[in-house]
Motif scaffolding. Structure first.
Motif, PDB file in Angstrom:
ATOM      1  N   MET A   1       1.002  -1.548  -0.119  1.00  0.00           N
ATOM      2  CA  MET A   1      -0.024   0.002  -0.248  1.00  0.00           C
ATOM      3  C   MET A   1       0.921   1.256  -0.217  1.00  0.00           C
ATOM      4  O   MET A   1       0.784   1.851  -0.580  1.00  0.00           O
ATOM      5  CB  MET A   1      -0.881  -0.155   1.264  1.00  0.00           C
ATOM      6  N   LYS A   2       2.033   1.255   0.880  1.00  0.00           N
ATOM      7  CA  LYS A   2       2.575   2.199   1.319  1.00  0.00           C
ATOM      8  C   LYS A   2       3.053   2.653  -0.717  1.00  0.00           C
ATOM      9  O   LYS A   2       3.614   3.657  -1.020  1.00  0.00           O
ATOM     10  CB  LYS A   2       4.015   1.932   1.746  1.00  0.00           C
ATOM     11  N   SER A   3       3.530   1.869  -1.484  1.00  0.00           N
ATOM     12  CA  SER A   3       4.149   1.743  -2.335  1.00  0.00           C
ATOM     13  C   SER A   3       3.096   2.197  -3.848  1.00  0.00           C
ATOM     14  O   SER A   3       3.636   3.269  -4.433  1.00  0.00           O
ATOM     15  CB  SER A   3       4.692  -0.080  -3.181  1.00  0.00           C
ATOM     16  N   PHE A   4       2.175   1.856  -3.733  1.00  0.00           N
ATOM     17  CA  PHE A   4       1.121   2.679  -4.107  1.00  0.00           C
ATOM     18  C   PHE A   4       0.458   3.846  -4.375  1.00  0.00           C
ATOM     19  O   PHE A   4       1.089   4.578  -5.124  1.00  0.00           O
ATOM     20  CB  PHE A   4      -0.311   1.763  -4.183  1.00  0.00           C
ATOM     21  N   LEU A   6       3.031   5.915  -2.512  1.00  0.00           N
ATOM     22  CA  LEU A   6       4.179   6.343  -3.405  1.00  0.00           C
ATOM     23  C   LEU A   6       3.991   6.705  -5.070  1.00  0.00           C
ATOM     24  O   LEU A   6       4.399   7.907  -4.957  1.00  0.00           O
ATOM     25  CB  LEU A   6       5.936   5.714  -3.051  1.00  0.00           C
ATOM     26  N   SER A   7       4.279   5.176  -5.853  1.00  0.00           N
ATOM     27  CA  SER A   7       4.084   5.935  -6.847  1.00  0.00           C
ATOM     28  C   SER A   7       3.168   6.587  -7.777  1.00  0.00           C
ATOM     29  O   SER A   7       3.096   7.212  -8.711  1.00  0.00           O
ATOM     30  CB  SER A   7       3.608   4.199  -8.169  1.00  0.00           C
ATOM     31  N   LEU A  10       4.634   9.818  -7.217  1.00  0.00           N
ATOM     32  CA  LEU A  10       5.422  10.312  -8.416  1.00  0.00           C
ATOM     33  C   LEU A  10       5.150   9.690  -9.670  1.00  0.00           C
ATOM     34  O   LEU A  10       5.291  11.387 -10.102  1.00  0.00           O
ATOM     35  CB  LEU A  10       5.980   8.341  -8.276  1.00  0.00           C
ATOM     36  N   ALA A  13       4.087  13.441  -9.712  1.00  0.00           N
ATOM     37  CA  ALA A  13       5.014  14.768  -9.925  1.00  0.00           C
ATOM     38  C   ALA A  13       5.717  14.385 -11.537  1.00  0.00           C
ATOM     39  O   ALA A  13       5.644  15.162 -11.812  1.00  0.00           O
ATOM     40  CB  ALA A  13       6.371  13.964  -9.286  1.00  0.00           C
ATOM     41  N   LEU A  14       5.502  13.299 -12.154  1.00  0.00           N
ATOM     42  CA  LEU A  14       6.243  13.283 -13.533  1.00  0.00           C
ATOM     43  C   LEU A  14       4.912  14.103 -14.321  1.00  0.00           C
ATOM     44  O   LEU A  14       5.464  13.834 -15.053  1.00  0.00           O
ATOM     45  CB  LEU A  14       5.632  11.509 -14.118  1.00  0.00           C
TER      46      LEU A  14
END
Lengths: 281, 303
Positions: A1-4, A6-7, A10, A13-14
């Motif tokens: 979930m954390k990675s989700f 994060l992405s 990002l 941001a992208l």
């Protein structure tokens, strides 16, 4: 979930990055006549008077296109005519549109200046027009201007060694650039050691703003006659530095009197003899 | 199933992006991320400096945080991937934006921010301009980047204990800037020089040329197994790895002195000094003229 999470961040941001890339085309220089600050400055200094701008044969201005070091941007104002008592540049206004105090300097000159050329160094806060406006003894106005880009993140209009700057405050140096010849313009340099700070900085310990401390007035005379009188402020770089001309008619003393914003006075002079290269403090 | 797949993809993407942030464990517990050798841009988001962290038995010290909050977040993720220990210190080696603008990514960890005794004043004097330039040059993606002033400052030497691991922080006199701090890890004899040493990337003078040259003379006396420069290849041969930087600074010193002696103006000096060095350094055209300007302004007050 954390990675989700994060992405997602990002990805945002992208996305923003792509947007930004499109939002930064190769900007042409903005229209110099539409600068709001310039319009205000112009009205306060010159009211409705006409200013000749394009390709005038009275004054030119040299600056780098990019400010390599935003704290120390060399500026060269060059007059295209000699200082004749009948026709001479009486005042030069140096304006940096985007600086917190846009009128960086006002130089008053005389026929004894010989040439109305001034070299100095300025701070430039951000991408800005720099303008030199010459006012003739008959009141005519001529302007030269350049657009200057500040060079990037590391380059800030602040001092490099704040403690050293304070320790040397008030020291002055005069230099004559060549052997002195009478009855023609001779190049001189005046160096003033002064932090010349804007006072816009906050002292992090006391949370008080550091009071401004800058050179505000410089008078240069030769044998008692006024050569150059300048009203300046913190747009001039740390350790204010001026190159200018004077026309000696005989041996004499080239003198400078400097006053800073704390009303401290500094004096310096150099003895001028024909055929001698000199420097002093 | 579809949700699971989405989560998997998101996870995989996250990993891929995190692994796009390359990290090298150059000595046990010492992790370095190499910045690219470019000017800051909307593409690299300020990821141009060497940054990293050191893990002790109790906690982690981050050393510099990159040129925007985006890079700071990546660095933080790299810490989280490497250890469960908390981040107790964020050390800034000096004021430059490519080293400090990731600080805000660590705010929620409540670390102690550490810097040179003169770092707060430099941040106060330059912070506003740095933020404007960041917004202008790197764009909206860097929103959230902040100037965070250190609460623990180093006047001379300070030791930090990470648990079984002692770091010695040393504040230097004016050199690259007036607020340079180095970090020495006793355990692995790693000397984190940051921008007091540039390899490959042209050195940048923003403090005192003469001061920097005098500081460089002290470095060969420091016994170290690993060296981390602020820009360029880590672990250069020691102390021979100092030579190129020292040569460049000496050329600046002698040629600018010569220009002043011959009454050249600042602009003339900028146009002529040091051009023989062009092929030896990356980013020469971005910084060399600035260096000449700084050197000239410093050296004209000699004698």
């Amino acid at each position: 979930m954390k990675s989700f999470i994060l992405s997602t961040r990002l990805a945002l941001a992208l996305g923003a990055m792509l947007f930004t890339t499109h939002a930064f085309p190769a900007d042409p220089d903005p229209d110099p006549a539409k600068s709001e600050i310039w319009i205000k400055v112009k009205n306060s200094l010159f009211e409705e008077r006409a200013i000749e701008t394009s390709g005038n044969d009275i004054i030119t201005l040299d600056t780098p296109v990019r400010a390599e070091d935003a704290a120390t941007v060399p500026i060269a104002i060059k007059a295209q005519i000699p200082q004749n008592p009948e026709k001479y540049v009486q005042t030069i206004y140096l304006v940096i549109d985007k600086n917190p105090s846009p009128i960086a300097a006002v130089f008053h000159l005389t026929p004894d200046s010989g040439r109305a050329d001034i070299d100095t160094r300025v701070r430039i806060e951000e991408y800005s027009y720099v303008r030199a406006i010459a006012e003739m003894n008959d009141g005519q106005l001529y302007m030269a201007m350049r657009y200057v880009k500040a060079s990037g993140g590391c380059s800030a209009p602040a001092g490099k060694d704040q403690e050293a700057a304070l320790a040397r405050l008030g020291k002055m140096k005069f230099r004559l650039e060549n052997e002195v010849a009478l009855n023609r313009p001779n190049l001189a340099q005046l160096m003033i050691s002064h932090p010349n700070n804007s006072g816009l900085q906050m002292d992090q310990l006391t949370r008080h703003y550091i009071p401004p401390r800058f050179v505000k007035k410089i008078d240069v005379s030769y044998s008692g006659k006024l050569i150059l009188s300048a009203d300046v402020d913190f747009s001039i770089s740390e350790n204010p530095n001026f190159r200018f001309y004077f026309t000696p008619r005989e041996s004499g003393d080239l003198k400078a009197e400097v006053i800073d914003s704390s009303e401290l006075k500094f004096n310096s002079y150099i003895r001028v003899e024909p055929g001698v290269t000199a420097s002093g403090s | 199933m579809r949700i699971l797949l989405c989560l998997f993809l998101a996870f995989a993407t996250g990993r891929a992006l995190a692994s796009g942030f390359a990290l090298n464990e150059i000595a046990p517990g010492i992790y370095v991320h190499r910045g690219v050798q470019e000017d800051s841009s909307p593409q690299n988001l300020g990821d141009i400096a060497n940054i990293g962290f050191i893990i002790g038995d109790k906690c982690v010290a981050v050393i510099d945080t990159g040129g925007s909050i985006v890079i700071g977040r990546k660095l933080r993720q790299a810490v989280v991937n490497a250890t469960r220990l908390p981040i107790c210190y964020v050390i800034n080696t000096h004021v430059h934006p490519d080293h400090i603008f990731g600080n805000a990514a660590f705010k929620d960890d409540h670390p102690v921010f550490v810097g040179h005794d003169k770092l707060p004043a430099a941040m106060a004097a330059r912070g506003g301009n740095y933020l404007n330039a960041l917004k202008r040059d790197l764009g909206a993606a860097t929103q959230g980047s902040e100037i965070i002033i250190p609460t623990l400052t180093v006047k001379d030497v300070l030791e930090l204990d990470l648990g079984g691991r002692r770091l010695t922080l040393k504040a230097w006199r004016t050199a690259h800037t007036d607020n340079d701090l180095t970090v020495f890890d006793e355990k692995t004899q790693t000397l984190w020089l940051s921008d007091l040493l540039f390899t490959e990337h042209i050195p940048v003078v923003d403090g005192s040329l003469k001061g920097w040259l005098s500081v460089l003379k002290e470095f060969p006396g420091i016994k170290a197994h690993h060296i981390i420069p602020g820009h360029g290849q880590p672990d250069p041969p020691w102390p021979q790895g100092l030579q190129a930087e020292s040569d460049y600074l000496n050329v600046l010193l002698s040629e600018v002195r010569e220009a002043i002696k011959h009454r050249q103006t600042l602009q003339q000096a900028v146009d002529t000094v040091g051009l023989s060095q062009r092929n030896r350094w990356l980013l020469f055209d971005s910084f060399h003229r600035r260096n000449v300007t700084a050197a000239y302004a410093e050296l004209e007050w000699e004698d």
